[in-house]
Motif scaffolding. Structure first.
Motif, short mmCIF file in Angstrom:
data_model
loop_
_atom_site.label_atom_id
_atom_site.label_comp_id
_atom_site.label_asym_id
_atom_site.label_seq_id
_atom_site.Cartn_x
_atom_site.Cartn_y
_atom_site.Cartn_z
N GLN A 159 -1.43 -0.15 4.84
CA GLN A 159 -2.14 1.00 5.39
C GLN A 159 -2.87 0.59 6.66
O GLN A 159 -3.67 -0.35 6.65
N VAL A 160 -2.62 1.32 7.75
CA VAL A 160 -3.24 1.00 9.03
C VAL A 160 -3.99 2.20 9.62
O VAL A 160 -4.52 2.11 10.73
N LEU A 161 -4.04 3.31 8.91
CA LEU A 161 -4.79 4.47 9.39
C LEU A 161 -5.08 5.40 8.21
O LEU A 161 -4.23 5.57 7.33
N LYS A 162 -6.26 5.99 8.22
CA LYS A 162 -6.60 7.02 7.25
C LYS A 162 -7.57 7.99 7.90
O LYS A 162 -8.67 7.60 8.33
N LEU A 217 -2.35 9.56 6.29
CA LEU A 217 -2.27 8.11 6.14
C LEU A 217 -1.09 7.59 6.95
O LEU A 217 -0.09 8.29 7.12
N ALA A 218 -1.22 6.37 7.44
CA ALA A 218 -0.11 5.73 8.16
C ALA A 218 0.04 4.30 7.65
O ALA A 218 -0.95 3.62 7.33
N PHE A 219 1.30 3.85 7.60
CA PHE A 219 1.63 2.52 7.08
C PHE A 219 2.54 1.82 8.08
O PHE A 219 3.46 2.43 8.62
N ASP A 220 2.28 0.53 8.30
CA ASP A 220 3.11 -0.21 9.25
C ASP A 220 4.43 -0.61 8.62
O ASP A 220 4.74 -0.24 7.48
N ILE A 221 5.22 -1.37 9.36
CA ILE A 221 6.58 -1.69 8.91
C ILE A 221 6.58 -2.53 7.65
O ILE A 221 7.57 -2.59 6.93
N ARG A 222 5.46 -3.18 7.34
CA ARG A 222 5.35 -3.99 6.11
C ARG A 222 4.72 -3.21 4.97
O ARG A 222 4.44 -3.77 3.92
N GLY A 223 4.46 -1.90 5.18
CA GLY A 223 3.90 -1.08 4.11
C GLY A 223 2.40 -1.20 3.97
O GLY A 223 1.83 -0.75 2.97
N GLU A 281 0.92 4.24 -2.75
CA GLU A 281 0.63 5.61 -2.34
C GLU A 281 1.79 6.54 -2.66
O GLU A 281 1.60 7.73 -2.92
N SER A 282 3.02 6.01 -2.66
CA SER A 282 4.20 6.81 -2.92
C SER A 282 4.47 7.00 -4.41
O SER A 282 5.45 7.65 -4.78
N GLY A 283 3.63 6.42 -5.26
CA GLY A 283 3.77 6.63 -6.69
C GLY A 283 4.49 5.52 -7.42
O GLY A 283 4.64 5.58 -8.65
N TYR A 284 4.96 4.49 -6.70
CA TYR A 284 5.57 3.35 -7.37
C TYR A 284 4.46 2.42 -7.87
O TYR A 284 3.47 2.18 -7.19
N ASN A 285 4.64 1.90 -9.05
CA ASN A 285 3.68 0.95 -9.61
C ASN A 285 2.27 1.53 -9.63
O ASN A 285 1.30 0.87 -9.27
N ALA A 286 2.15 2.78 -10.03
CA ALA A 286 0.84 3.45 -10.02
C ALA A 286 -0.17 2.78 -10.94
O ALA A 286 -1.38 2.87 -10.72
N ASP A 287 0.31 2.11 -11.98
CA ASP A 287 -0.60 1.46 -12.92
C ASP A 287 -1.00 0.07 -12.48
O ASP A 287 -1.97 -0.50 -12.98
N GLY A 288 -0.24 -0.51 -11.54
CA GLY A 288 -0.48 -1.90 -11.19
C GLY A 288 -1.18 -2.13 -9.88
O GLY A 288 -1.70 -3.19 -9.64
N GLY A 289 -1.20 -1.15 -8.99
CA GLY A 289 -1.83 -1.34 -7.70
C GLY A 289 -0.95 -2.15 -6.76
O GLY A 289 0.17 -2.54 -7.08
N SER A 290 -1.47 -2.39 -5.56
CA SER A 290 -0.74 -3.21 -4.60
C SER A 290 -1.08 -4.68 -4.82
O SER A 290 -2.10 -5.02 -5.41
N GLY A 291 -0.24 -5.55 -4.33
CA GLY A 291 -0.44 -6.98 -4.51
C GLY A 291 0.89 -7.69 -4.54
O GLY A 291 1.89 -7.20 -4.02
N ILE A 292 0.93 -8.85 -5.17
CA ILE A 292 2.13 -9.70 -5.17
C ILE A 292 2.52 -10.03 -6.61
O ILE A 292 1.68 -10.47 -7.41
N TYR A 293 3.77 -9.79 -6.92
CA TYR A 293 4.32 -10.22 -8.21
C TYR A 293 5.08 -11.52 -8.01
O TYR A 293 5.81 -11.69 -7.03
N ILE A 294 4.91 -12.44 -8.96
CA ILE A 294 5.65 -13.70 -8.94
C ILE A 294 6.82 -13.59 -9.92
O ILE A 294 6.63 -13.28 -11.09
N ALA A 295 8.02 -13.81 -9.39
CA ALA A 295 9.22 -13.79 -10.23
C ALA A 295 9.78 -15.21 -10.38
O ALA A 295 9.62 -16.05 -9.49
N ASP A 322 0.83 -1.21 0.00
CA ASP A 322 0.00 0.00 0.00
C ASP A 322 0.86 1.25 0.00
O ASP A 322 0.57 2.23 -0.67
N LEU A 323 1.95 1.22 0.77
CA LEU A 323 2.85 2.37 0.85
C LEU A 323 3.52 2.63 -0.49
O LEU A 323 3.64 3.78 -0.93
N ALA A 324 3.95 1.57 -1.17
CA ALA A 324 4.57 1.74 -2.48
C ALA A 324 3.60 2.37 -3.47
O ALA A 324 3.94 3.27 -4.23
#
Length: 292
Positions: free
Chosen positions: A163-166, A155-161, A15-29, A11-13
């Motif tokens: 979102q835990v507050l808005k 907004l607040a984000f925990d150590i794993r990124g 919100e910070s503008g990284y991967n703005a087109d892809g959203g949050s989630g998990i990529y498999i490499a 969520d933090l990534a």
């Protein structure tokens, strides 16, 4: 795991503008020819054509009724096409539980205050944003007082990124104020109600886990701060989720969420979790200082 790796787009990534087109989630490499390749972009996630990440189970459950999610079989099929079996999928995506969080409650807290609020919080990363009357971001060099901002977000984000507050504070009459309900058949239920120290002009507030249920039976839950006199159950349309702050409206109803729970036992377990325990402490120490 073997030739596979999971990369969390948090969520933090997002919100910070990284991967703005892809959203949050998990990529498999996948390790191919001496290099890591984002294998999910070849197979895709679900219902997309531009390489969204696959969903962790909490996000997937929250798409609808967690006991009957149509998207889960589709995602599992695509993961299996990558060569993953059930054990490998669980290792990469995590167990199919209601949420993911820390294993212990926080012991170290910090303080932050501005002209709108004062918050005491654990090891979270805070992000603030202000917006003008048409929704454009207000930059630092504009030197606007937060009490004059059409909208202020914290907004607040925990150590794993995660979102835990808005918290959102908007001017009364602005386009950001809550609108009339568009789904009159949806009902809600509050669990884990916890009176807090946060007091708006009209009433005290309380933290709770809210679960909304549509007429089709779809359920999703999230943590939020609600009016103190809000009934434990009712029609979603009967409740105004913004609370008055003199010339402003406070919207604090989606700190954490949405999540999907399979049953009440999962909800009860979540209410005992370190994540919810931290949220209760933050809510109990939250104050609003605007006196405009």
């Amino acid at each position: 795991m073997d030739d596979y790796a999971a990369l969390q787009s948090t969520d933090l990534a997002f919100e910070s503008g990284y991967n703005a087109d892809g959203g949050s989630g998990i990529y498999i490499a996948r390790w191919v020819d001496g290099a890591w390749t984002i294998y999910e972009q070849q197979i895709r996630g679900i219902n997309n054509s531009i390489g969204f990440p696959v969903m962790g189970w909490p996000a997937m459950r929250a798409m609808g009724n967690p006991r009957d999610s149509a998207s889960k079989p589709e995602q599992l099929e695509k993961l299996r096409k990558m060569g993953l079996d059930d054990k490998g999928i669980e290792r990469l995506l995590g167990p199919d539980t209601a949420s993911w969080m820390g294993e212990t409650t926080s012991s170290e807290f910090h303080e932050y205050a501005n002209t709108l609020l004062s918050i005491t919080y654990p090891y979270w990363e805070l992000k603030e944003s202000t917006f003008d009357e048409v929704g454009n971001p207000v930059t630092d060099d504009m030197k606007i007082d937060l009490t004059d901002a059409e909208r202020y977000d914290l907004l607040a984000f925990d150590i794993r990124g995660k979102q835990v507050l808005k918290l959102v504070s908007v001017k009364k009459g602005s386009l950001f104020e809550p609108t009339d309900c568009s789904d009159p058949e949806t009902t809600y239920r509050l669990d884990g109600e916890s009176p807090s120290g946060a007091v708006a002009d009209s009433e005290a507030l309380k933290l709770a886990l809210i679960t909304k249920k549509t007429v089709d039976g779809d359920e999703h839950s999230w943590v939020g701060l609600f009016p103190g006199d809000m009934p434990a159950t009712g029609r979603a349309c009967d409740v105004r989720l913004g609370v008055d702050r003199k010339d402003r409206t406070l919207i604090a109803t989606e700190w954490i969420g949405p999540m999907g729970f399979k049953n009440q036992a999962e909800r009860d377990a979540y209410l005992k979790s370190p994540e919810y325990t931290d949220a209760k402490k933050v809510a109990s120490l939250l104050t609003f200082d605007h006196v405009g």
